[in-house]
Enzyme design. Structure first.
Site, PDB file in Angstrom:
ATOM      1  N   GLU A 134     -11.308   2.857   6.782  1.00 58.62           N
ATOM      2  CA  GLU A 134     -10.343   3.266   7.959  1.00 58.62           C
ATOM      3  C   GLU A 134     -10.355   4.706   8.088  1.00 58.62           C
ATOM      4  O   GLU A 134      -9.252   5.497   7.334  1.00 58.62           O
ATOM      5  CB  GLU A 134      -8.853   2.796   6.710  1.00 58.62           C
ATOM      6  CG  GLU A 134      -7.926   2.724   7.828  1.00 58.62           C
ATOM      7  CD  GLU A 134      -6.531   2.319   7.172  1.00 58.62           C
ATOM      8  OE1 GLU A 134      -5.620   1.615   8.030  1.00 58.62           O
ATOM      9  OE2 GLU A 134      -6.222   2.891   6.057  1.00 58.62           O
ATOM     10  N   GLU A 151       0.914  -1.330  -0.021  1.00 59.91           N
ATOM     11  CA  GLU A 151       0.098  -0.138  -0.024  1.00 59.91           C
ATOM     12  C   GLU A 151       0.830   1.244   0.022  1.00 59.91           C
ATOM     13  O   GLU A 151       1.508   1.328   0.979  1.00 59.91           O
ATOM     14  CB  GLU A 151      -0.943   0.055   1.313  1.00 59.91           C
ATOM     15  CG  GLU A 151      -1.843   1.238   1.336  1.00 59.91           C
ATOM     16  CD  GLU A 151      -2.309   1.237   2.610  1.00 59.91           C
ATOM     17  OE1 GLU A 151      -3.332   2.215   2.885  1.00 59.91           O
ATOM     18  OE2 GLU A 151      -1.815   0.714   3.801  1.00 59.91           O
TER      19      GLU A 151
END
Length: 264
Positions: free
Chosen positions: A243, A146
């Site tokens: 998130e 990521e």
């Protein structure tokens, strides 16, 4: 259809960790993710999943010394043995939790990193990801990387989408995929819909948060209904991890998710 997963490291923090699973299910979530499960025995986490009827969709490999500021091991020269141990531990939990994917955090560059140091981190990163992807494939799991924005995490080794794609192509493992966090991408690069269109074949997981404060997705500069609609029409069938840090109580801020089945 957009499927939302609650990130239990950020949502429902008004509850103890193992109680957050039931709270997420009660709010209409069907999947969960979080940073790390390792403070709890895998059997306890698996029980919380079963009792709440939730699917575990993602968590991170052990990141090194998080409290001391470490943010992953994958690119750190000299820490290869520790990284390999973190892969084994993560896959042990993934098996117990029936979790199909795990994320390997890249780690931080030294503040004074020159080209030679960056190249050493790059070579270490590729070698470690080849090992981790092979181990994950043997266990029937995907491994994710990521890009994380360098405003929130200064010095993070992997920060841009093209850098991540180059890593995926260099490693060449079918089960190594991109964890595409729209919050991080907006801060670093913007142009979210075009990025999704171009990168969809590489994407294994998506995450969202409002920009710039990282609160609910209906606050800030990104119009998520349009972005998520485009993601759906592109044929994405994975999870979208929520998130973000609620501005107040988690349930108080879930009105944005009503079209996707959430209950405030």
């Amino acid at each position: 259809m957009i499927r939302l997963a609650a990130n239990l490291s950020m949502l429902f923090t008004e509850h103890d960790f193992l109680d957050r699973f039931a709270a997420a299910a009660d709010a209409g979530f069907h999947g969960v993710e979080y940073l790390f499960p390792y403070a709890h025995a895998p059997e306890r986490v698996a029980e919380a999943l079963r009792d709440s009827g939730l699917e575990q969709v993602l968590f991170n490999l052990p990141p090194g010394d998080w409290e001391a500021g470490e943010r992953g091991l994958a690119s750190l020269p000299g820490r290869e043995d520790e990284f390999r141990g973190s892969v084994v531990e993560a896959l042990r939990y993934a098996e117990a939790l029936a979790c199909p994917r795990v994320h390997a955090m890249a780690g931080l560059l030294p503040e004074d990193a020159d080209d030679e140091i960056r190249e050493a981190h790059h070579a270490t990163y590729l070698a470690n990801l080849r090992f981790a992807a092979s181990e994950a494939a043997s266990a029937g799991r995907e491994l994710l990387i990521e890009p994380i924005n360098t405003r929130d995490m200064p010095g993070y080794f992997l920060s841009r989408q093209d850098q991540a794609v180059a890593v995926l192509e260099s490693v060449g493992a079918d089960n190594l995929r991109l964890q595409f966090d729209l919050y991080h991408c907006q801060i670093m690069e913007g142009d979210l819909i075009r990025h999704l269109e171009r990168l969809l074949p590489h994407i294994g997981h998506v995450q969202i948060a409002g920009v710039p404060e990282r609160h609910e997705p209906d606050v800030g500069e990104v119009h998520y209904p349009a972005v998520l609609k485009r993601l759906e029409t592109l044929g994405y069938r994975g999870w979208v991890g929520c998130e973000y840090r609620p501005a107040a109580g988690t349930r108080d801020g879930l009105g944005w998710g009503k079209p996707y089945g959430l209950v405030s």
